[in-house]
Design a protein around this motif. Structure first.
Motif, PDB file in Angstrom:
ATOM      1  N   ILE A 262      83.320  60.543  69.111  1.00  0.00           N
ATOM      2  CA  ILE A 262      83.842  60.415  67.751  1.00  0.00           C
ATOM      3  C   ILE A 262      83.250  59.149  67.151  1.00  0.00           C
ATOM      4  O   ILE A 262      83.823  58.071  67.236  1.00  0.00           O
ATOM      5  N   VAL A 263      82.069  59.266  66.565  1.00  0.00           N
ATOM      6  CA  VAL A 263      81.373  58.084  66.075  1.00  0.00           C
ATOM      7  C   VAL A 263      81.100  58.146  64.578  1.00  0.00           C
ATOM      8  O   VAL A 263      80.566  57.229  64.008  1.00  0.00           O
ATOM      9  N   GLY A 264      81.436  59.227  63.939  1.00  0.00           N
ATOM     10  CA  GLY A 264      81.130  59.373  62.527  1.00  0.00           C
ATOM     11  C   GLY A 264      82.053  58.572  61.640  1.00  0.00           C
ATOM     12  O   GLY A 264      83.162  58.192  62.021  1.00  0.00           O
ATOM     13  N   SER A 265      81.620  58.328  60.420  1.00  0.00           N
ATOM     14  CA  SER A 265      82.395  57.512  59.498  1.00  0.00           C
ATOM     15  C   SER A 265      83.621  58.245  58.961  1.00  0.00           C
ATOM     16  O   SER A 265      84.475  57.643  58.328  1.00  0.00           O
ATOM     17  N   THR A 266      83.722  59.555  59.203  1.00  0.00           N
ATOM     18  CA  THR A 266      84.859  60.308  58.690  1.00  0.00           C
ATOM     19  C   THR A 266      86.111  60.098  59.529  1.00  0.00           C
ATOM     20  O   THR A 266      87.197  60.473  59.107  1.00  0.00           O
ATOM     21  N   HIS A 267      85.975  59.521  60.702  1.00  0.00           N
ATOM     22  CA  HIS A 267      87.123  59.328  61.576  1.00  0.00           C
ATOM     23  C   HIS A 267      87.770  57.984  61.304  1.00  0.00           C
ATOM     24  O   HIS A 267      87.149  57.057  60.799  1.00  0.00           O
ATOM     25  N   ARG A 268      89.017  57.872  61.668  1.00  0.00           N
ATOM     26  CA  ARG A 268      89.767  56.653  61.409  1.00  0.00           C
ATOM     27  C   ARG A 268      89.154  55.474  62.151  1.00  0.00           C
ATOM     28  O   ARG A 268      88.820  55.582  63.324  1.00  0.00           O
ATOM     29  N   ILE A 269      89.053  54.355  61.459  1.00  0.00           N
ATOM     30  CA  ILE A 269      88.484  53.173  62.099  1.00  0.00           C
ATOM     31  C   ILE A 269      89.366  52.709  63.248  1.00  0.00           C
ATOM     32  O   ILE A 269      88.878  52.155  64.240  1.00  0.00           O
ATOM     33  N   ALA A 270      90.663  52.967  63.161  1.00  0.00           N
ATOM     34  CA  ALA A 270      91.569  52.575  64.244  1.00  0.00           C
ATOM     35  C   ALA A 270      91.216  53.268  65.543  1.00  0.00           C
ATOM     36  O   ALA A 270      91.444  52.725  66.627  1.00  0.00           O
ATOM     37  N   ASP A 271      90.654  54.482  65.449  1.00  0.00           N
ATOM     38  CA  ASP A 271      90.244  55.203  66.656  1.00  0.00           C
ATOM     39  C   ASP A 271      89.039  54.555  67.316  1.00  0.00           C
ATOM     40  O   ASP A 271      88.835  54.705  68.524  1.00  0.00           O
ATOM     41  N   ARG A 272      88.226  53.869  66.528  1.00  0.00           N
ATOM     42  CA  ARG A 272      87.013  53.250  67.073  1.00  0.00           C
ATOM     43  C   ARG A 272      87.251  51.819  67.543  1.00  0.00           C
ATOM     44  O   ARG A 272      86.409  51.236  68.203  1.00  0.00           O
ATOM     45  N   MET A 273      88.386  51.249  67.176  1.00  0.00           N
ATOM     46  CA  MET A 273      88.677  49.861  67.537  1.00  0.00           C
ATOM     47  C   MET A 273      89.087  49.745  69.001  1.00  0.00           C
ATOM     48  O   MET A 273      89.742  50.634  69.547  1.00  0.00           O
ATOM     49  N   ASN A 274      88.709  48.641  69.619  1.00  0.00           N
ATOM     50  CA  ASN A 274      89.237  48.296  70.937  1.00  0.00           C
ATOM     51  C   ASN A 274      90.577  47.607  70.713  1.00  0.00           C
ATOM     52  O   ASN A 274      90.649  46.431  70.350  1.00  0.00           O
ATOM     53  N   GLN A 275      91.646  48.355  70.891  1.00  0.00           N
ATOM     54  CA  GLN A 275      92.968  47.862  70.535  1.00  0.00           C
ATOM     55  C   GLN A 275      93.382  46.666  71.384  1.00  0.00           C
ATOM     56  O   GLN A 275      94.074  45.752  70.895  1.00  0.00           O
ATOM     57  N   GLU A 276      92.971  46.636  72.632  1.00  0.00           N
ATOM     58  CA  GLU A 276      93.311  45.494  73.477  1.00  0.00           C
ATOM     59  C   GLU A 276      92.615  44.234  72.983  1.00  0.00           C
ATOM     60  O   GLU A 276      93.200  43.146  72.955  1.00  0.00           O
ATOM     61  N   SER A 277      91.358  44.365  72.563  1.00  0.00           N
ATOM     62  CA  SER A 277      90.618  43.203  72.070  1.00  0.00           C
ATOM     63  C   SER A 277      91.218  42.669  70.776  1.00  0.00           C
ATOM     64  O   SER A 277      91.388  41.449  70.609  1.00  0.00           O
ATOM     65  N   ILE A 278      91.545  43.553  69.843  1.00  0.00           N
ATOM     66  CA  ILE A 278      92.081  43.072  68.567  1.00  0.00           C
ATOM     67  C   ILE A 278      93.462  42.454  68.765  1.00  0.00           C
ATOM     68  O   ILE A 278      93.802  41.441  68.120  1.00  0.00           O
ATOM     69  N   ARG A 279      94.270  43.008  69.667  1.00  0.00           N
ATOM     70  CA  ARG A 279      95.570  42.396  69.953  1.00  0.00           C
ATOM     71  C   ARG A 279      95.398  40.998  70.539  1.00  0.00           C
ATOM     72  O   ARG A 279      96.117  40.058  70.174  1.00  0.00           O
ATOM     73  N   HIS A 280      94.438  40.866  71.448  1.00  0.00           N
ATOM     74  CA  HIS A 280      94.209  39.556  72.054  1.00  0.00           C
ATOM     75  C   HIS A 280      93.788  38.539  71.005  1.00  0.00           C
ATOM     76  O   HIS A 280      94.271  37.397  71.005  1.00  0.00           O
ATOM     77  N   LEU A 281      92.909  38.933  70.104  1.00  0.00           N
ATOM     78  CA  LEU A 281      92.468  38.011  69.061  1.00  0.00           C
ATOM     79  C   LEU A 281      93.621  37.604  68.161  1.00  0.00           C
ATOM     80  O   LEU A 281      93.768  36.428  67.802  1.00  0.00           O
ATOM     81  N   ARG A 282      94.439  38.559  67.777  1.00  0.00           N
ATOM     82  CA  ARG A 282      95.561  38.257  66.886  1.00  0.00           C
ATOM     83  C   ARG A 282      96.617  37.386  67.565  1.00  0.00           C
ATOM     84  O   ARG A 282      97.295  36.597  66.904  1.00  0.00           O
ATOM     85  N   ASN A 283      96.729  37.513  68.879  1.00  0.00           N
ATOM     86  CA  ASN A 283      97.711  36.716  69.606  1.00  0.00           C
ATOM     87  C   ASN A 283      97.178  35.349  70.017  1.00  0.00           C
ATOM     88  O   ASN A 283      97.970  34.438  70.316  1.00  0.00           O
ATOM     89  N   THR A 284      95.867  35.206  70.056  1.00  0.00           N
ATOM     90  CA  THR A 284      95.255  33.992  70.603  1.00  0.00           C
ATOM     91  C   THR A 284      94.662  33.086  69.534  1.00  0.00           C
ATOM     92  O   THR A 284      94.804  31.867  69.594  1.00  0.00           O
ATOM     93  N   LEU A 285      93.985  33.685  68.552  1.00  0.00           N
ATOM     94  CA  LEU A 285      93.313  32.899  67.523  1.00  0.00           C
ATOM     95  C   LEU A 285      94.099  32.931  66.226  1.00  0.00           C
ATOM     96  O   LEU A 285      94.869  33.859  65.968  1.00  0.00           O
ATOM     97  N   SER A 286      93.871  31.950  65.421  1.00  0.00           N
ATOM     98  CA  SER A 286      94.489  31.903  64.097  1.00  0.00           C
ATOM     99  C   SER A 286      93.553  32.585  63.110  1.00  0.00           C
ATOM    100  O   SER A 286      92.574  31.991  62.651  1.00  0.00           O
TER     101      SER A 286
END
Length: 378
Positions: A257-281
């Motif tokens: 699922i790599v096309g632009s028609t799919h939700r960007i949330a599906d392409r995100m690494n959810q663990e990475s974004i959570r770590h950034l939001r919890n660790t960095l300002s």
């Protein structure tokens, strides 16, 4: 999920010297390989003694203590300098990489009757008997999605000369026993990609969902290094290699699922974004500027247990941002790092200069844009 992607290197050689073997096989003309590469300064066919048997391989490089040789199955071996005379000799035999059938037979002999060796278009998957197509489909689908993803973004992808090998052990204990056999010293991993044997190793001892992200990460490394997206003859910054691995952890990306028609949330690494939001300002860019500059300048953050998780997460963010917002820079940074001069240490200052030239902006501006982009993500 933190992954481990090992470049398993004989002590006497640096990563660049080891890597020459695979790059040669990816880039040399078929005629050079079929007829034997006899350049006095390049790889040349030899016979060498390993495990009491003579094999044909490519003699790649010598150090003061060892000679480095690639066997026909892509494994890398060393011959002690004091034993070169008796354990290595010139040969007129042509060097040809082992065929898929030859490698399949070798794997069957290596792992025995308790394992199946399943062939796909691009893989040979060793797995416990009776596991069906779950693992072969995962590896094959991951590679095809990788090729599709890269091609759509203008990245050059070549076909490797060896079938890629993935080994699935029945449980974690068996996996660590296999790692011990291969003299790979790691702990607390669900899987690895090791370049000495050019294999992904994992296990089937738990729920697939618990280790699938790691397997997809390691499969992306294997695809990248076997298709020329990363080079084995030069020093590729870890933020690029690990950023790519992190990008392919989500099931949707590895499943195609790599096309632009799919939700960007599906392409995100959810663990990475959570770590950034919890660790960095992320409401200001100061933290991101420091991290971007640290990763662009060197790889030390990946060797420090106190910073490694953030290093992986920021690497994902950098590569994801480029893949989603700037296809040209995404392709350019991969093309540049894959074609840098071989056997050349990538110095700190030069890394910064090259990054800013390819991006067309300085690291501070890049980090500011990256921070704004991350704040826009769902």
């Amino acid at each position: 999920m933190l992954s481990t992607s090992l470049r398993v290197l004989p002590d006497a050689f640096g990563a660049l010297a080891i890597a020459a073997a695979f790059a040669f096989l990816l880039t040399a003309p078929d005629s050079a390989i079929a007829n034997g590469y006899q350049s006095p300064t390049g790889p040349r066919p030899v016979e060498f003694l390993i495990n009491s048997q003579w094999q044909t391989g490519l003699h790649l490089v010598d150090s003061s203590t060892e000679s480095l040789i690639m066997a026909k199955d892509g494994w890398l071996h060393t011959v002690d300098a004091n034993k070169r005379t008796e354990n290595m000799r010139p040969t007129s035999e042509r060097y040809q990489p082992a065929s898929a059938m030859q490698m399949r037979n070798q794997l069957r002999a290596e792992f025995g009757r308790d394992f199946d060796v399943v062939a796909t278009q691009n893989f040979l998957v060793v797995q416990p008997r009776g596991r069906g197509n779950r693992w072969p489909d995962m590896f094959e689908n991951s590679h095809r999605a990788f090729v599709e993803f890269m091609t759509k973004r203008g990245v050059r992808v070549r076909k490797g000369r060896f079938p890629m090998v993935a080994v699935v052990l029945p449980d974690a204990r068996a996996m660590y026993a296999e790692l011990d056999r291969l003299k790979i010293d790691v702990s607390r991993v669900a899987g690895i990609y090791a370049n000495r044997c050019n294999r992904v190793l994992t296990h089937d001892g738990g729920r697939l969902s618990d280790i699938a992200a790691t397997v997809r990460h390691e499969a992306a490394h294997q695809s990248a290094f076997n298709s020329g997206v990363h080079s084995r003859v030069n020093d590729t910054p870890s933020w690029i290699t690990e950023g790519i691995g992190q990008m392919f952890e989500p099931e949707s990306l590895a499943g195609g699922i790599v096309g632009s028609t799919h939700r960007i949330a599906d392409r995100m690494n959810q663990e990475s974004i959570r770590h950034l939001r919890n660790t960095l300002s992320l409401n200001r860019s100061d933290d991101m500027v420091r991290w971007v500059e640290r990763l662009v300048d060197g790889d030390d953050a990946f060797r420090d247990q106190s910073s490694v998780h953030t290093a992986y997460a920021v690497s994902w963010a950098m590569m994801f941002y480029l893949a989603e917002r700037d296809h040209t820079a995404f392709a350019d940074v991969l093309h540049f790092t894959a074609t840098r001069p071989p056997f050349e240490n990538y110095r700190r200052g030069q890394r910064r200069i090259d990054f800013e030239r390819i991006m067309g902006i300085d690291t501070v501006t890049f980090a500011n844009r990256l921070t704004r982009y991350l704040n826009e993500l769902p």
